[in-house]
Design an enzyme around this catalytic site. Sequence first.
Site, PDB file in Angstrom:
ATOM      1  CE1 TYR A  64      36.074  41.495  37.812  1.00 21.82           C
ATOM      2  CE2 TYR A  64      37.636  42.412  36.259  1.00 21.82           C
ATOM      3  CZ  TYR A  64      36.853  42.543  37.379  1.00 21.82           C
ATOM      4  OH  TYR A  64      36.841  43.739  38.076  1.00 21.82           O
ATOM      5  CG  PHE A 213      30.050  49.913  37.915  1.00 18.53           C
ATOM      6  CD1 PHE A 213      30.525  48.898  37.094  1.00 18.53           C
ATOM      7  CD2 PHE A 213      29.314  49.540  39.045  1.00 18.53           C
ATOM      8  CE1 PHE A 213      30.288  47.551  37.392  1.00 18.53           C
ATOM      9  CE2 PHE A 213      29.061  48.206  39.341  1.00 18.53           C
ATOM     10  CZ  PHE A 213      29.554  47.209  38.521  1.00 18.53           C
ATOM     11  N   PRO A 214      32.415  53.572  35.423  1.00 19.65           N
ATOM     12  CG  PRO A 214      34.103  53.757  33.810  1.00 19.65           C
ATOM     13  CD  PRO A 214      33.588  52.845  34.893  1.00 19.65           C
ATOM     14  CG  LEU A 215      31.102  54.343  30.408  1.00 23.51           C
ATOM     15  CD1 LEU A 215      31.406  53.502  29.170  1.00 23.51           C
ATOM     16  CD2 LEU A 215      30.900  55.808  30.017  1.00 23.51           C
ATOM     17  N   GLY A 216      28.350  53.551  34.369  1.00 21.56           N
ATOM     18  CA  GLY A 216      27.172  52.995  35.033  1.00 21.56           C
ATOM     19  C   GLY A 216      27.223  51.489  35.173  1.00 21.56           C
ATOM     20  N   GLY A 217      28.192  50.843  34.579  1.00 22.02           N
ATOM     21  CA  GLY A 217      28.346  49.390  34.727  1.00 22.02           C
ATOM     22  C   GLY A 217      27.229  48.629  34.044  1.00 22.02           C
ATOM     23  CG  PHE A 218      26.323  44.814  35.374  1.00 22.18           C
ATOM     24  CD1 PHE A 218      26.695  43.918  34.382  1.00 22.18           C
ATOM     25  CD2 PHE A 218      27.072  44.834  36.539  1.00 22.18           C
ATOM     26  CE1 PHE A 218      27.768  43.060  34.541  1.00 22.18           C
ATOM     27  CE2 PHE A 218      28.154  43.981  36.719  1.00 22.18           C
ATOM     28  CZ  PHE A 218      28.504  43.099  35.718  1.00 22.18           C
ATOM     29  N   PRO A 220      23.434  51.271  32.351  1.00 22.04           N
ATOM     30  CG  PRO A 220      23.246  50.991  30.059  1.00 22.04           C
ATOM     31  CD  PRO A 220      22.812  50.396  31.370  1.00 22.04           C
ATOM     32  CG  LEU A 221      26.369  56.955  34.113  1.00 18.66           C
ATOM     33  CD1 LEU A 221      27.447  57.933  33.673  1.00 18.66           C
ATOM     34  CD2 LEU A 221      25.800  57.343  35.460  1.00 18.66           C
TER      35      LEU A 221
END
Length: 288
Positions: A64, A213-218, A220-221
């Site tokens: 990273y 990616f619990p929130l969708g990562g790059f 957003p969900l």
Amino acid sequence: MVSTSLPGGTWTLGDLPVTRFGYGAMQLAGPWVMGPPADRGGALAVLRAAVELGITHIDTSEAYGPHVTNQLIREALHPYPDSLNIVTKVGANRDQQGGWPPARDPESLRRSVHENLETLGLDVLDLVNLRLGDAAGAQPGSVAEAFETLVGLQQQGLIRHLGVSNATPEQVAEAQAIAPIVCVQNMYNLAHRQDDELIDALAEQGIAYVPFFPLGGFSPLQSSVLSTVAARLEAAPMSVALAWLLRRSPNILLIPGTSSTTHLRENIAGAALPLSDDDLAELDKIGR
Ligand SMILES: NC(=O)c1ccc[n+]([C@@H]2O[C@H](COP(=O)([O-])OP(=O)(O)OC[C@H]3O[C@@H](n4cnc5c(N)ncnc54)[C@H](OP(=O)(O)O)[C@@H]3O)[C@@H](O)[C@H]2O)c1
């Protein structure tokens, strides 16, 4: 045993007690996880806030930045509190274009473990995930040579626990036949449910599943069902997504990423959102 007021309580990764609400440091680097953050002071503040709020599980990687998030973690938090567990991963490098080329030959893995030790300022890494597959996701293929290399480094005393990431169920089983793992870190969220069976199988074995990616990562969900449930509960969709993950299975550990202390606090509060059986049934339809 540790006690916590964070949502979800605690879990034991091997012999390491962690809060189920953790923190993913990837988003602290620059755009597309390359280079330094635009707001270095803000990045350091998020890390310090995470620990002050009681989080004892931080996820990172030497890739990273590269090097950037490990250096930020060290600057913000070293000497580390005894309760803090830093989980890193090896198996991918970065190229000039920001790509993530695999680096799973024994020499690259040894080098990466030593780089992680140096940049984090540690003598032993708490938990190292072998990152498999590629940017498109998990890919089939033997993990034996790479995983055996990490087992050798573990036997040298450089690594406490091992896990796999971006792995197929077959690769998880292959690694487990070589040595114990304490977690699997794969992409999973309300809308991406490909690992449902794997999560349940790991839960039966007492092994953690750590969705990235619990929130969708790059990206957003986004889901109309999620928006409807969130509106009914007068909550943010991200809160509902995190609360759902904590309810999905007791072996799920959260590592949502953010570069904002405000979002960190919102996510902690949001993950505690109570969901009724009707809410869960409705949300369950999204990714099935
Ligand atoms: N093993 C692997 O191959 C792999 C791959 C990817 C990631 N990971 C790990 O998984 C962790 C989590 O993944 P991730 O950070 O990429 O994705 P994520 O947690 O799904 O989403 C992070 C994104 O959501 C935004 N966000 C967070 N909270 C928010 C809120 N309350 N309101 C609005 N926006 C919010 C963040 O923006 P702000 O900064 O503006 O809050 C950021 O852009 C990473 O940090 C990393 O440690 C592992």
